[in-house]
Design a protein around this motif. Structure first.
Motif, mmCIF file in Angstrom:
data_model
loop_
_atom_site.group_PDB
_atom_site.id
_atom_site.type_symbol
_atom_site.label_atom_id
_atom_site.label_comp_id
_atom_site.label_asym_id
_atom_site.label_seq_id
_atom_site.Cartn_x
_atom_site.Cartn_y
_atom_site.Cartn_z
ATOM 1 N N SER A 102 39.721 24.367 13.733
ATOM 2 C CA SER A 102 41.153 24.179 13.497
ATOM 3 C C SER A 102 41.673 23.005 14.318
ATOM 4 C CB SER A 102 41.918 25.445 13.900
ATOM 5 O OG SER A 102 41.832 25.624 15.314
ATOM 6 N N THR A 103 42.929 22.678 14.108
ATOM 7 C CA THR A 103 43.567 21.606 14.866
ATOM 8 C C THR A 103 43.512 21.875 16.358
ATOM 9 O OG1 THR A 103 45.036 21.040 13.039
ATOM 10 C CG2 THR A 103 45.751 20.382 15.241
ATOM 11 N N MET A 104 43.912 23.060 16.779
ATOM 12 C CA MET A 104 43.934 23.364 18.205
ATOM 13 C C MET A 104 42.526 23.403 18.781
ATOM 14 S SD MET A 104 47.038 23.148 18.624
ATOM 15 C CE MET A 104 47.183 23.465 20.357
ATOM 16 N N ALA A 105 41.566 23.850 18.000
ATOM 17 C CA ALA A 105 40.173 23.801 18.453
ATOM 18 C C ALA A 105 39.730 22.353 18.615
ATOM 19 C CB ALA A 105 39.277 24.544 17.465
ATOM 20 N N GLY A 106 40.339 21.453 17.855
ATOM 21 C CA GLY A 106 40.048 20.026 18.000
ATOM 22 C C GLY A 106 40.447 19.503 19.372
ATOM 23 N N PHE A 107 41.539 20.038 19.915
ATOM 24 C CA PHE A 107 41.945 19.644 21.267
ATOM 25 C C PHE A 107 40.870 20.071 22.265
ATOM 26 C CE2 PHE A 107 46.829 19.876 20.420
ATOM 27 C CZ PHE A 107 46.696 18.983 19.383
ATOM 28 N N ASP A 108 40.395 21.321 22.112
ATOM 29 C CA ASP A 108 39.338 21.818 22.993
ATOM 30 C C ASP A 108 38.084 20.960 22.855
ATOM 31 O OD1 ASP A 108 40.949 23.968 23.849
ATOM 32 O OD2 ASP A 108 40.253 25.235 22.201
ATOM 33 N N MET A 109 37.755 20.611 21.624
ATOM 34 C CA MET A 109 36.570 19.805 21.362
ATOM 35 C C MET A 109 36.706 18.416 21.995
ATOM 36 S SD MET A 109 34.757 18.992 17.695
ATOM 37 C CE MET A 109 36.162 18.090 17.035
ATOM 38 N N ALA A 110 37.885 17.805 21.886
ATOM 39 C CA ALA A 110 38.106 16.480 22.483
ATOM 40 C C ALA A 110 37.893 16.533 23.991
ATOM 41 C CB ALA A 110 39.513 15.980 22.157
ATOM 42 N N LEU A 111 38.392 17.585 24.622
ATOM 43 C CA LEU A 111 38.170 17.740 26.065
ATOM 44 C C LEU A 111 36.681 17.945 26.351
ATOM 45 C CD1 LEU A 111 41.288 19.922 26.824
ATOM 46 C CD2 LEU A 111 40.889 17.591 27.649
ATOM 47 N N GLY A 112 35.973 18.648 25.471
ATOM 48 C CA GLY A 112 34.532 18.823 25.613
ATOM 49 C C GLY A 112 33.788 17.502 25.510
ATOM 50 N N VAL A 113 34.216 16.644 24.595
ATOM 51 C CA VAL A 113 33.595 15.321 24.448
ATOM 52 C C VAL A 113 33.836 14.493 25.712
ATOM 53 C CG1 VAL A 113 33.675 13.136 23.171
ATOM 54 C CG2 VAL A 113 33.611 15.304 21.926
ATOM 55 N N ILE A 114 35.056 14.559 26.232
ATOM 56 C CA ILE A 114 35.357 13.843 27.476
ATOM 57 C C ILE A 114 34.463 14.353 28.600
ATOM 58 C CG2 ILE A 114 37.120 13.509 29.270
ATOM 59 C CD1 ILE A 114 39.174 13.434 26.880
ATOM 60 N N SER A 115 34.296 15.653 28.658
ATOM 61 C CA SER A 115 33.408 16.250 29.656
ATOM 62 C C SER A 115 31.980 15.745 29.488
ATOM 63 C CB SER A 115 33.449 17.773 29.540
ATOM 64 O OG SER A 115 32.560 18.370 30.437
ATOM 65 N N ASP A 116 31.508 15.663 28.243
ATOM 66 C CA ASP A 116 30.151 15.195 27.964
ATOM 67 C C ASP A 116 29.979 13.704 28.246
ATOM 68 O OD1 ASP A 116 29.532 17.753 27.118
ATOM 69 O OD2 ASP A 116 29.483 17.255 24.979
ATOM 70 N N MET A 117 30.977 12.890 27.903
ATOM 71 C CA MET A 117 30.847 11.428 28.008
ATOM 72 C C MET A 117 31.195 10.886 29.392
ATOM 73 S SD MET A 117 30.228 10.227 24.629
ATOM 74 C CE MET A 117 30.599 8.555 24.755
ATOM 75 N N VAL A 118 32.122 11.566 30.093
ATOM 76 C CA VAL A 118 32.556 11.068 31.399
ATOM 77 C C VAL A 118 32.215 12.113 32.463
ATOM 78 C CG1 VAL A 118 34.476 10.178 32.773
ATOM 79 C CG2 VAL A 118 34.386 9.690 30.321
ATOM 80 N N ASP A 119 33.048 13.148 32.578
ATOM 81 C CA ASP A 119 32.739 14.288 33.450
ATOM 82 C C ASP A 119 33.753 15.402 33.247
ATOM 83 O OD1 ASP A 119 34.968 14.016 35.335
ATOM 84 O OD2 ASP A 119 33.840 12.422 36.296
ATOM 85 N N ILE A 120 33.383 16.588 33.650
ATOM 86 C CA ILE A 120 34.219 17.767 33.419
ATOM 87 C C ILE A 120 35.506 17.712 34.231
ATOM 88 C CG2 ILE A 120 33.100 19.245 35.144
ATOM 89 C CD1 ILE A 120 33.435 21.533 32.974
ATOM 90 N N GLU A 121 35.464 17.099 35.412
ATOM 91 C CA GLU A 121 36.672 17.010 36.235
ATOM 92 C C GLU A 121 37.772 16.236 35.516
ATOM 93 O OE1 GLU A 121 33.574 16.278 37.548
ATOM 94 O OE2 GLU A 121 33.363 18.124 38.727
ATOM 95 N N LEU A 122 37.400 15.169 34.823
ATOM 96 C CA LEU A 122 38.386 14.403 34.069
ATOM 97 C C LEU A 122 38.976 15.255 32.948
ATOM 98 C CD1 LEU A 122 39.917 11.802 33.417
ATOM 99 C CD2 LEU A 122 37.946 11.098 32.015
ATOM 100 N N ALA A 123 38.138 15.982 32.228
ATOM 101 C CA ALA A 123 38.621 16.842 31.140
ATOM 102 C C ALA A 123 39.585 17.903 31.675
ATOM 103 C CB ALA A 123 37.452 17.494 30.425
ATOM 104 N N VAL A 124 39.255 18.516 32.800
ATOM 105 C CA VAL A 124 40.119 19.533 33.406
ATOM 106 C C VAL A 124 41.441 18.908 33.831
ATOM 107 C CG1 VAL A 124 40.376 21.055 35.428
ATOM 108 C CG2 VAL A 124 38.237 21.056 34.105
#
Length: 191
Positions: free
Chosen positions: A153-175
């Motif tokens: 869903s759309t809102m799950a897309g927000f979670d997924m985007a934060l997951g991608v940021i965590s994967d590509m950069v780091d989890i601290e940035l996503a948080v």
């Protein structure tokens, strides 16, 4: 890193611009591009107009985002040349994110053959017909299968985007981004 958001008429506004907002919270890491197969002005389902650059698959780098929308399924049946351009862009990208029914776009290109995607609300007959040999995971927020990320869903897309940021950069940035937005990040994922 480039975040290439591919738009088409009647895309879901939050699927595209919500994702852009999340990545845009870290401009030192991400640059947002709005692209379309024809270039020019594209209107969302909700009437938001966005100016896009021409999608040139060979120039796509890093992240490709496909938002969901009512006309995602029309693209499959009525626009085979557009579908080939989107397929080529997805092949060039390091990560391909599909919001809700946008996974149906790539399903028709063969790129998701024998892969797993997050199931999304929609016509079950249509999904059976157009997602054969693709494993749909029901009841999940989002999934990563190789470079292909999909969500329910759309809102799950927000979670997924934060997951991608965590994967590509780091989890601290996503948080940190989730906290800045006042968003409660659901980190549920299946590999």
């Amino acid at each position: 890193m480039n975040v290439n958001i591919v738009l088409y008429d009647e895309f879901e506004t939050l699927d595209a611009l919500g994702i852009a907002n999340i990545f845009g919270m870290a401009p030192e890491h991400f640059y947002i591009n709005y692209l379309s197969v024809n270039g020019g002005l594209v209107s969302s389902k909700q009437g938001v107009k966005v100016w896009t650059e021409l999608l040139i698959p060979e120039e796509v780098e890093d992240i490709l985002v496909l938002p969901g929308g009512r006309t995602a399924t029309k693209l499959l049946c009525l626009e085979p040349k557009k579908l080939e351009i989107i397929k080529a862009a997805a092949q060039e990208a390091d990560i391909c994110m599909m919001i809700a029914n946008a996974s149906s776009i790539l399903a028709q290109t063969g790129l998701l053959y024998h892969r797993q995607i997050a199931d999304y609300p929609g016509d079950q007959n249509w999904k059976r017909m157009f997602t054969a040999e693709i494993r749909r995971a029901e009841g999940v927020n989002w999934i990563s299968d190789g470079k292909f990320y999909s969500c329910s869903s759309t809102m799950a897309g927000f979670d997924m985007a934060l997951g991608v940021i965590s994967d590509m950069v780091d989890i601290e940035l996503a948080v940190r981004i989730a906290e800045m937005l006042g968003y409660e990040w659901n980190q549920e994922i299946i590999f």
